[in-house]
Design an enzyme around this catalytic site. Structure first.
Site, short mmCIF file in Angstrom:
data_model
loop_
_atom_site.label_atom_id
_atom_site.label_comp_id
_atom_site.label_asym_id
_atom_site.label_seq_id
_atom_site.Cartn_x
_atom_site.Cartn_y
_atom_site.Cartn_z
N SER A 1 0.82 -1.23 0.15
CA SER A 1 0.13 -0.01 0.14
C SER A 1 0.81 1.23 0.10
O SER A 1 2.03 1.30 0.30
CB SER A 1 -0.76 -0.05 1.30
OG SER A 1 -1.37 1.29 1.64
N TYR B 1 -2.60 -1.48 10.03
CA TYR B 1 -2.74 -1.67 8.63
C TYR B 1 -1.41 -1.06 8.37
O TYR B 1 -0.29 -1.64 7.65
CB TYR B 1 -3.69 -0.88 8.05
CG TYR B 1 -3.86 -1.01 6.37
CD1 TYR B 1 -4.27 -2.26 6.00
CD2 TYR B 1 -3.60 -0.06 5.73
CE1 TYR B 1 -4.27 -2.42 4.62
CE2 TYR B 1 -3.61 -0.15 4.37
CZ TYR B 1 -4.05 -1.40 3.75
OH TYR B 1 -4.19 -1.44 2.36
P1 NAD Z 1 -11.18 -6.67 -0.28
O1 NAD Z 1 -11.75 -6.37 1.20
O2 NAD Z 1 -12.15 -6.41 -1.42
O3 NAD Z 1 -10.43 -7.88 -0.48
C1 NAD Z 1 -9.82 -8.53 0.46
C2 NAD Z 1 -10.06 -10.08 0.52
O4 NAD Z 1 -9.16 -10.85 1.56
C3 NAD Z 1 -11.34 -10.50 0.86
O5 NAD Z 1 -12.05 -11.20 -0.24
C4 NAD Z 1 -11.37 -11.27 2.15
O6 NAD Z 1 -12.48 -12.18 2.41
C5 NAD Z 1 -9.80 -11.72 2.07
N1 NAD Z 1 -9.34 -12.25 3.37
C6 NAD Z 1 -9.35 -11.55 4.50
N2 NAD Z 1 -8.82 -12.21 5.33
C7 NAD Z 1 -8.33 -13.14 4.73
C8 NAD Z 1 -7.69 -14.41 5.34
N3 NAD Z 1 -7.13 -14.44 6.64
N4 NAD Z 1 -7.10 -15.18 4.69
C9 NAD Z 1 -7.85 -15.22 3.28
N5 NAD Z 1 -8.35 -14.23 2.77
C10 NAD Z 1 -8.72 -13.27 3.44
O7 NAD Z 1 -9.95 -5.39 -0.36
P2 NAD Z 1 -9.10 -4.99 -1.66
O8 NAD Z 1 -9.76 -3.50 -1.78
O9 NAD Z 1 -9.36 -5.65 -2.70
O10 NAD Z 1 -7.90 -4.89 -1.13
C11 NAD Z 1 -6.92 -6.09 -1.46
C12 NAD Z 1 -5.51 -5.87 -1.27
O11 NAD Z 1 -5.16 -4.59 -1.59
C13 NAD Z 1 -5.24 -5.77 0.47
O12 NAD Z 1 -4.15 -6.21 0.67
C14 NAD Z 1 -5.41 -4.23 0.82
O13 NAD Z 1 -4.50 -3.78 1.74
C15 NAD Z 1 -4.53 -3.64 -0.83
N6 NAD Z 1 -4.71 -2.25 -1.15
C16 NAD Z 1 -5.98 -1.97 -1.54
C17 NAD Z 1 -6.15 -0.52 -1.76
C18 NAD Z 1 -7.34 -0.06 -2.39
O14 NAD Z 1 -7.55 1.08 -2.41
N7 NAD Z 1 -8.61 -0.98 -2.60
C19 NAD Z 1 -4.92 0.30 -1.61
C20 NAD Z 1 -3.78 -0.06 -1.36
C21 NAD Z 1 -3.62 -1.46 -0.77
#
Ligand code: NAD
Length: 260
Positions: free
Chosen positions: A147, A160
């Site tokens: 991130s 986080y």
């Molecule tokens: P999201 O919440 O849509 O997806 C996360 C997924 O991880 C979910 O399907 C959830 O069920 C799964 N999950 C949670 N705990 C788990 C576990 N213990 N074991 C297996 N699966 C598990 O989030 P997203 O926005 O798609 O983010 C995905 C990644 O990208 C994350 O690591 C997040 O930190 C990173 N990220 C996202 C953004 C953004 O703007 N969306 C920005 C920076 C970083």
């Protein structure tokens, strides 16, 4: 990667970014193992992508499990090896959670859950992936989804921030130790990416983050997936231990008085 029958494991695949990465990988000739804690959602995703994969002659499997649990991770790799008859060539450590709370209100349980999912999950999958790849002498690539807060502290996201800062260093440490086995380890640091989760966190997500982002738009899961393709391209085989920002320039800017 030029190998035929390439196999990728995407953790947290049922979420916004994970499902975007999985779909892009299928569209680019990868067999995909989908992991998620949410078993119903990951099965639904498999059903959704199945037609596209089968049409392209590719295999797709859903493997539910918790990335923070050693036994789940080991079982997932055994199941994958059994079902695909090969170990993964690519691991996308994408599963991630967060607690929106000030430090003074954050409970130990919340802190531990986030660290366990985001950082321990990344470590456990990296170790298991490398053990299999080394045993088969097949090399491979790992991409950790970090991130902007790998390097900059975001407000009210203490757990986080700490976990993503850890991912930055885990990426480098793993690149160092796994390089001799031809396993590359890199990190993608997304900016503001529109997913069902982020949209629900802020009413005007698109407007507020577009305004702050130099490219004047928010990102999409397909932007993150495009960076995955760059890092697994044959032209990227000397790139390891790096973090690639996919943020429209968002985290390149310093705080400046007249902008605030
Ligand atoms: P999201 O919440 O849509 O997806 C996360 C997924 O991880 C979910 O399907 C959830 O069920 C799964 N999950 C949670 N705990 C788990 C576990 N213990 N074991 C297996 N699966 C598990 O989030 P997203 O926005 O798609 O983010 C995905 C990644 O990208 C994350 O690591 C997040 O930190 C990173 N990220 C996202 C953004 C953004 O703007 N969306 C920005 C920076 C970083």
């Amino acid at each position: 990667m030029t190998k035929d029958n390439k196999l990728a494991l995407v953790t947290g695949a049922a979420g916004g970014i994970g499902s975007g990465i999985a779909q892009t990988l299928i569209q680019n000739g990868w067999n995909v193992a989908l992991n998620d804690l949410d078993s119903a959602s990951v099965t639904a995703l498999k059903d959704e992508l199945k037609k596209e994969a089968t049409k392209a002659g590719l295999r797709l499997e859903a493997i539910s499990g918790d990335v923070s649990k050693e036994e789940d991770v080991e079982l997932a790799f055994e199941t994958i090896t059994d079902r695909f008859q090969t170990a993964p060539d690519l691991l996308i450590n994408n599963a991630g959670i967060q607690t929106w709370k000030p430090l003074l209100e954050l409970t130990l349980k919340e802190w531990e859950r986030t660290l366990a999912t985001n950082l321990t999950g990344c470590f456990l999958n990296t170790r298991c992936f490398a053990q299999h790849a080394i045993k088969n002498n097949q090399g491979g690539a790992i991409i950790n989804i970090g991130s902007g807060c790998n390097k900059l502290a975001f407000p009210q996201l203490v757990d986080y921030n700490a976990s993503k800062g850890g991912i930055e260093m885990l990426t480098k440490a793993a690149a160092l130790e796994l390089g001799p086995y031809n396993i590359r380890v890199n990190c993608i640091a997304p900016g503001a990416i529109e997913t069902p989760r982020t949209k629900s966190e802020a009413g005007d997500y698109q407007a507020s983050w577009s305004r702050l982002t130099p490219l004047r738009r928010i990102g999409l899961p397909s932007d993150v997936a495009a960076a995955v393709l760059l890092l697994v391209d044959d032209s990227a085989t000397f790139i390891s231990g790096q973090t690639l920002g996919v943020d429209g320039g968002l985290f390149a800017q310093a705080i400046w008085p007249e902008n605030y």
